[in-house]
Design an enzyme around this catalytic site. Structure first.
Site, mmCIF file in Angstrom:
data_model
loop_
_atom_site.group_PDB
_atom_site.id
_atom_site.type_symbol
_atom_site.label_atom_id
_atom_site.label_comp_id
_atom_site.label_asym_id
_atom_site.label_seq_id
_atom_site.Cartn_x
_atom_site.Cartn_y
_atom_site.Cartn_z
ATOM 1 N N GLY A 98 -3.263 -13.811 12.615
ATOM 2 C CA GLY A 98 -4.378 -13.952 10.895
ATOM 3 C C GLY A 98 -5.891 -14.117 11.117
ATOM 4 O O GLY A 98 -6.700 -14.502 11.500
ATOM 5 N N ARG B 27 3.635 -1.107 10.547
ATOM 6 C CA ARG B 27 3.440 -2.479 10.360
ATOM 7 C C ARG B 27 4.112 -2.207 8.537
ATOM 8 O O ARG B 27 4.218 -1.563 8.059
ATOM 9 C CB ARG B 27 2.271 -2.898 10.295
ATOM 10 C CG ARG B 27 2.542 -4.756 9.167
ATOM 11 C CD ARG B 27 1.231 -4.696 9.332
ATOM 12 N NE ARG B 27 1.179 -6.765 9.889
ATOM 13 C CZ ARG B 27 0.075 -7.668 9.564
ATOM 14 N NH1 ARG B 27 -0.122 -7.357 8.091
ATOM 15 N NH2 ARG B 27 0.826 -8.572 9.730
ATOM 16 N N TYR C 238 0.598 -1.252 -0.121
ATOM 17 C CA TYR C 238 -0.284 0.207 0.015
ATOM 18 C C TYR C 238 1.141 0.960 0.145
ATOM 19 O O TYR C 238 1.554 1.110 0.010
ATOM 20 C CB TYR C 238 -1.269 -0.138 1.076
ATOM 21 C CG TYR C 238 -1.386 -0.811 1.000
ATOM 22 C CD1 TYR C 238 -2.987 -1.684 -0.070
ATOM 23 C CD2 TYR C 238 -1.780 -2.818 1.562
ATOM 24 C CE1 TYR C 238 -3.766 -2.307 0.055
ATOM 25 C CE2 TYR C 238 -2.736 -3.779 1.504
ATOM 26 C CZ TYR C 238 -3.529 -3.400 0.765
ATOM 27 O OH TYR C 238 -4.287 -5.179 0.648
#
Ligand SMILES: Cc1cc2nc3c(=O)[nH]c(=O)nc-3n(C[C@H](O)[C@H](O)[C@H](O)COP(=O)(O)O)c2cc1C
Length: 371
Positions: A326, A241, A194
């Site tokens: 996760g 992160r 991203y």
């Protein structure tokens, strides 16, 4: 059944992260679930997060700090009054369950589509188009009947130098909004391809200004965002992160030196933690651990499904202070209880990971239901 984790397992030892005292070290990883109709966090999401409050610290799904940072349909934002009210409800419910919440700020950059952005062209560090396609709406016009579809990526627009301060300020504004809504802190999504990663990665970032070229230049955007957010909410309520060398979302990274530079720049700020995606056999995992003066959180990525034995081993061996998990948290709202007791785990349903209703979201059984 598998073997219960012994009570003295280092994975079950308490940990201080910033201002928080966490009861154990198997935290919930950020997980995009695409269930925020209208991009506003809703009651069903509050229920989902509340069910998982025993994670101690929940990292929310990646959420856009600005409209232009939205990756996919039905991802919650962190920029409007309505969204703030939605986050406030989530924070309240998580706190009612003695849990804590960090909202992950994810500006998606080029990992988006004009149909997700009311017709606008996604922005990025450089005008480099990702290969492949992305889930978006069938039309860019929100006032028409539209459905979800998959379309090819478009070539993004490189952010102009003069625009960058506004994007940085957008993160700080979102951080303020999240904390004012009751979140315990904010995580900057610098991983998985991203926007922040699009600046860090040498194979994607083609800029020739002070945000491109050398490792220090490529790290500059991340550092500026971190500094702006730390000034806004306090460094001890902020983490970041990163996922060095992770090719996810079309990232091309030929060297991971930029992360050494980044960590050196962030270290004096006193952030709550550094969150790294990688496996123990990847060089940078131990190198960054050594260089980072604070709490070090690890996620082992998709390579292997996170098991209690592996996670406990990472903590016992000192590879990390905490791990994020996760998919097991998706399928097991009481995951740590199951790990403590050696109980079997529910399997996550692949078809309902991204979008849908309560099925595969809030209807996973607790241990007491199974009994
Ligand atoms: C459904 C799904 C959504 C995800 N969304 C995000 C996200 O929003 N932000 C992020 O940093 N990572 C995201 N990830 C990556 C996870 O945080 C984690 O790194 C990955 O699931 C590997 O850990 P696990 O093996 O314990 O599941 C996502 C993963 C999955 C399966």
């Amino acid at each position: 059944m598998s073997t219960p984790l012994p009570d003295d397992s280092p994975l079950l030892a308490p940990l201080r992260v910033g201002r928080l005292e966490l009861p154990h070290r198997a935290l919930m990883a950020p997980l995009t679930r695409n269930r925020a109709d209208g991009d506003v966090p809703n009651e069903m999401q509050a229920e989902y997060y509340a069910q998982r409050a025993s994670a101690g610290l929940i990292f929310s799904e990646g959420s856009q700090p600005q409209r232009m940072g939205q990756a996919y349909p039905n991802v919650p934002g962190v920029h409007s009054v309505e969204q703030k009210a939605g986050w406030a409800r989530i924070a309240r419910r998580v706190h009612d369950g003695q849990g804590h919440l960090f909202v992950q700020l994810m500006h998606s950059g080029r990992i988006s589509h004009p149909h997700t952005l009311d017709g606008a062209t996604p922005v990025a560090s450089s005008a480099v188009r990702p290969e492949g396609s992305i889930v978006t709406w069938s039309s860019p016009d929100p006032d028409t009947e539209r459905e979800l579809t998959t379309l090819d990526y478009v070539t993004p627009r490189a952010l102009e130098l003069a625009e960058i301060p506004d994007v940085v300020a957008g993160y700080a504004h979102a951080a303020r909004l999240a904390v004012d809504a009751g979140a315990d802190g904010v995580e900057l999504h610098g991983a998985n391809g991203y926007l922040i990663h699009q600046f860090l990665a040498d194979g994607i970032n083609r800029r020739t200004d002070r945000y491109g070229g050398t490792a220090a230049n490529r790290a500059r955007f991340a550092v500026e965002v971190a500094r702006a957010c730390a000034e806004e909410i306090g460094a001890d309520r902020l983490g970041i992160r990163v996922s060095p060398l992770n090719p996810f979302n079309g990232i091309v990274e030929n060297d991971d030196e930029v992360y050494d530079v980044l960590v050196d720049a962030l270290a004096p700020m006193g952030l709550a933690y550094l969150h790294v995606v990688g496996t123990r056999n990847q060089d940078f995992v131990l190198r960054l651990r050594k260089a980072w003066p604070g709490i070090y959180v690890l996620n082992t990525n998709f390579e292997e499904y996170s098991t209690r034995e592996d996670m406990a081993g990472l903590i016992a061996d000192g590879v990390a202070d905490a791990v994020t998990v996760g998919r097991p948290w998706i399928a097991n709202p009481d995951l740590v209880r199951r790990w403590r007791e050696g109980a079997a785990e529910n399997e996550p349903d692949q078809g309902s990971l991204y979008g849908g209703d309560h099925r595969g979201y809030t209807d996973y059984a607790f241990l007491h239901d199974a009994a």
